[in-house]
Design a protein around this motif. Sequence first.
Motif, PDB file in Angstrom:
ATOM      1  N   THR A 143      -3.006 -22.563 -13.006  1.00 29.56           N
ATOM      2  CA  THR A 143      -3.722 -22.006 -11.773  1.00 29.56           C
ATOM      3  C   THR A 143      -5.121 -23.056 -11.607  1.00 29.56           C
ATOM      4  N   GLN A 144      -5.626 -23.004 -10.150  1.00 32.40           N
ATOM      5  CA  GLN A 144      -6.511 -23.480  -9.632  1.00 32.40           C
ATOM      6  C   GLN A 144      -7.380 -24.796 -10.545  1.00 32.40           C
ATOM      7  N   ASN A 145      -6.780 -24.991 -10.847  1.00 29.89           N
ATOM      8  CA  ASN A 145      -6.218 -27.199 -11.585  1.00 29.89           C
ATOM      9  C   ASN A 145      -7.281 -26.903 -12.754  1.00 29.89           C
ATOM     10  N   CYS A 146      -6.745 -25.694 -13.646  1.00 32.25           N
ATOM     11  CA  CYS A 146      -6.751 -25.398 -15.446  1.00 32.25           C
ATOM     12  C   CYS A 146      -5.279 -25.121 -15.792  1.00 32.25           C
ATOM     13  N   LEU A 147      -5.682 -25.743 -17.036  1.00 28.80           N
ATOM     14  CA  LEU A 147      -4.503 -25.200 -17.655  1.00 28.80           C
ATOM     15  C   LEU A 147      -5.026 -23.915 -18.180  1.00 28.80           C
ATOM     16  N   LEU A 148      -4.352 -23.475 -18.689  1.00 23.42           N
ATOM     17  CA  LEU A 148      -4.041 -21.548 -19.714  1.00 23.42           C
ATOM     18  C   LEU A 148      -3.303 -21.397 -21.091  1.00 23.42           C
ATOM     19  N   TYR A 149      -4.077 -20.965 -22.094  1.00 28.74           N
ATOM     20  CA  TYR A 149      -3.063 -20.649 -22.543  1.00 28.74           C
ATOM     21  C   TYR A 149      -3.464 -19.508 -23.218  1.00 28.74           C
ATOM     22  N   GLU A 150      -3.115 -18.217 -23.546  1.00 30.56           N
ATOM     23  CA  GLU A 150      -3.647 -17.090 -23.780  1.00 30.56           C
ATOM     24  C   GLU A 150      -2.523 -16.528 -24.910  1.00 30.56           C
ATOM     25  N   ASN A 151      -3.385 -16.034 -25.613  1.00 30.19           N
ATOM     26  CA  ASN A 151      -2.493 -14.538 -26.774  1.00 30.19           C
ATOM     27  C   ASN A 151      -3.364 -13.619 -26.996  1.00 30.19           C
ATOM     28  N   ASN A 153      -5.539 -10.920 -25.421  1.00 31.51           N
ATOM     29  CA  ASN A 153      -6.397 -10.763 -24.550  1.00 31.51           C
ATOM     30  C   ASN A 153      -7.226 -12.228 -25.082  1.00 31.51           C
ATOM     31  N   LYS A 154      -6.930 -12.937 -25.719  1.00 32.28           N
ATOM     32  CA  LYS A 154      -7.829 -14.118 -25.935  1.00 32.28           C
ATOM     33  C   LYS A 154      -7.481 -15.174 -25.085  1.00 32.28           C
ATOM     34  N   VAL A 155      -7.864 -16.641 -23.869  1.00 34.92           N
ATOM     35  CA  VAL A 155      -7.652 -17.089 -23.450  1.00 34.92           C
ATOM     36  C   VAL A 155      -7.984 -18.488 -23.480  1.00 34.92           C
ATOM     37  N   LEU A 156      -8.121 -19.722 -23.529  1.00 30.57           N
ATOM     38  CA  LEU A 156      -8.159 -20.560 -23.195  1.00 30.57           C
ATOM     39  C   LEU A 156      -7.965 -22.075 -21.865  1.00 30.57           C
ATOM     40  N   ILE A 157      -9.604 -21.695 -21.399  1.00 27.87           N
ATOM     41  CA  ILE A 157      -8.779 -22.597 -19.747  1.00 27.87           C
ATOM     42  C   ILE A 157      -9.703 -23.841 -20.157  1.00 27.87           C
ATOM     43  N   LEU A 158      -9.105 -24.710 -19.476  1.00 25.24           N
ATOM     44  CA  LEU A 158      -8.952 -26.127 -19.229  1.00 25.24           C
ATOM     45  C   LEU A 158      -9.286 -26.738 -18.243  1.00 25.24           C
ATOM     46  N   LYS A 159     -10.292 -26.762 -17.791  1.00 23.90           N
ATOM     47  CA  LYS A 159     -10.438 -27.338 -15.726  1.00 23.90           C
ATOM     48  C   LYS A 159     -10.316 -28.649 -15.296  1.00 23.90           C
ATOM     49  N   LEU A 160      -9.234 -28.751 -15.433  1.00 23.95           N
ATOM     50  CA  LEU A 160      -9.437 -30.673 -15.031  1.00 23.95           C
ATOM     51  C   LEU A 160      -9.835 -31.033 -13.655  1.00 23.95           C
ATOM     52  N   GLU A 161      -9.998 -32.399 -14.310  1.00 22.77           N
ATOM     53  CA  GLU A 161     -10.348 -32.951 -12.978  1.00 22.77           C
ATOM     54  C   GLU A 161      -9.782 -34.815 -12.914  1.00 22.77           C
ATOM     55  N   ASN A 162      -9.319 -35.157 -12.124  1.00 24.04           N
ATOM     56  CA  ASN A 162      -8.862 -36.283 -11.765  1.00 24.04           C
ATOM     57  C   ASN A 162      -8.084 -36.538 -13.433  1.00 24.04           C
ATOM     58  N   SER A 163      -7.120 -35.065 -13.970  1.00 27.06           N
ATOM     59  CA  SER A 163      -6.044 -34.926 -15.167  1.00 27.06           C
ATOM     60  C   SER A 163      -6.893 -35.133 -16.094  1.00 27.06           C
ATOM     61  N   ASN A 164      -8.014 -35.409 -16.288  1.00 28.04           N
ATOM     62  CA  ASN A 164      -8.662 -35.135 -17.623  1.00 28.04           C
ATOM     63  C   ASN A 164      -9.741 -33.624 -17.659  1.00 28.04           C
ATOM     64  N   VAL A 165      -9.967 -33.144 -18.331  1.00 28.31           N
ATOM     65  CA  VAL A 165     -10.400 -31.917 -18.375  1.00 28.31           C
ATOM     66  C   VAL A 165     -12.831 -32.523 -18.714  1.00 28.31           C
ATOM     67  N   LYS A 166     -12.442 -31.360 -17.881  1.00 23.36           N
ATOM     68  CA  LYS A 166     -14.023 -31.702 -17.068  1.00 23.36           C
ATOM     69  C   LYS A 166     -14.481 -30.393 -18.359  1.00 23.36           C
ATOM     70  N   TRP A 167     -14.089 -29.430 -18.347  1.00 20.31           N
ATOM     71  CA  TRP A 167     -15.005 -28.262 -18.651  1.00 20.31           C
ATOM     72  C   TRP A 167     -13.642 -26.647 -19.762  1.00 20.31           C
ATOM     73  N   LEU A 168     -14.711 -26.640 -20.932  1.00 17.80           N
ATOM     74  CA  LEU A 168     -13.718 -25.675 -21.067  1.00 17.80           C
ATOM     75  C   LEU A 168     -13.803 -24.479 -21.050  1.00 17.80           C
ATOM     76  N   LYS A 169     -13.091 -23.213 -21.215  1.00 17.22           N
ATOM     77  CA  LYS A 169     -13.866 -21.763 -21.650  1.00 17.22           C
ATOM     78  C   LYS A 169     -13.147 -20.962 -22.858  1.00 17.22           C
ATOM     79  N   TYR A 170     -13.117 -20.529 -23.758  1.00 10.10           N
ATOM     80  CA  TYR A 170     -13.088 -19.339 -24.433  1.00 10.10           C
ATOM     81  C   TYR A 170     -13.147 -18.587 -24.417  1.00 10.10           C
TER      82      TYR A 170
END
Length: 188
Positions: A143-151, A153-170
């Motif tokens: 969603t919102q051009n982000c890959l999200l992995y969840e377990n 109440n913990k999430v890893l969000i990988l924001k994509l720009e041009n198919s590459n990870v621009k930033w991450l948020k855990y």
Amino acid sequence: MIKGDIPLLTNRDSINDFLNEPFDLFKFKEKKRGANSGGGTIQEYFFSPNKEGMHYRYFLFEGSKGIRGYIGREKDKSVHRENGLEITVYKKLGKYRYKYTDPTEELIEVIATFNDFDLPELAFVGIDSASIIYQLGEPDLFTQNCLLYENENKVLILKLENSNVKWLKYVKLKMDYNILESEDLFEI
């Protein structure tokens, strides 16, 4: 393994273990030897343990490379960013309250706009989304051009720009937090 010696975590139990403890915060901070720190902005989605304490933020980490990191897999091409790595913890009040290396701190959030040389577990910035999916498996949400992995109440969000990870948020989220109702969670 894929190019760059990135461990393959496609087993769901492995991904869940990774999300439960993406790295050893205490060892990482010992290796860095210091950072700027202070109270951080408390996000409405942050988990707050039921113990007396406060959210605390670390940034501008010291260490052999200072505030340098790298993008993608090319460690020899370092970049300088003051906001390259920020870590928010929940710091329990008590005997370690004023200590940099506090074994009682609880990891709440990591934001990275580069890959830190001392944090290979979270070296996703600049990596293409196909490699990420190969390594981690299909995301739980896109969603919102982000890959999200969840377990839990913990999430890893990988924001994509041009198919590459621009930033991450855990993030360790407050219990029963509805991810789909949050705009702030998908921004840095």
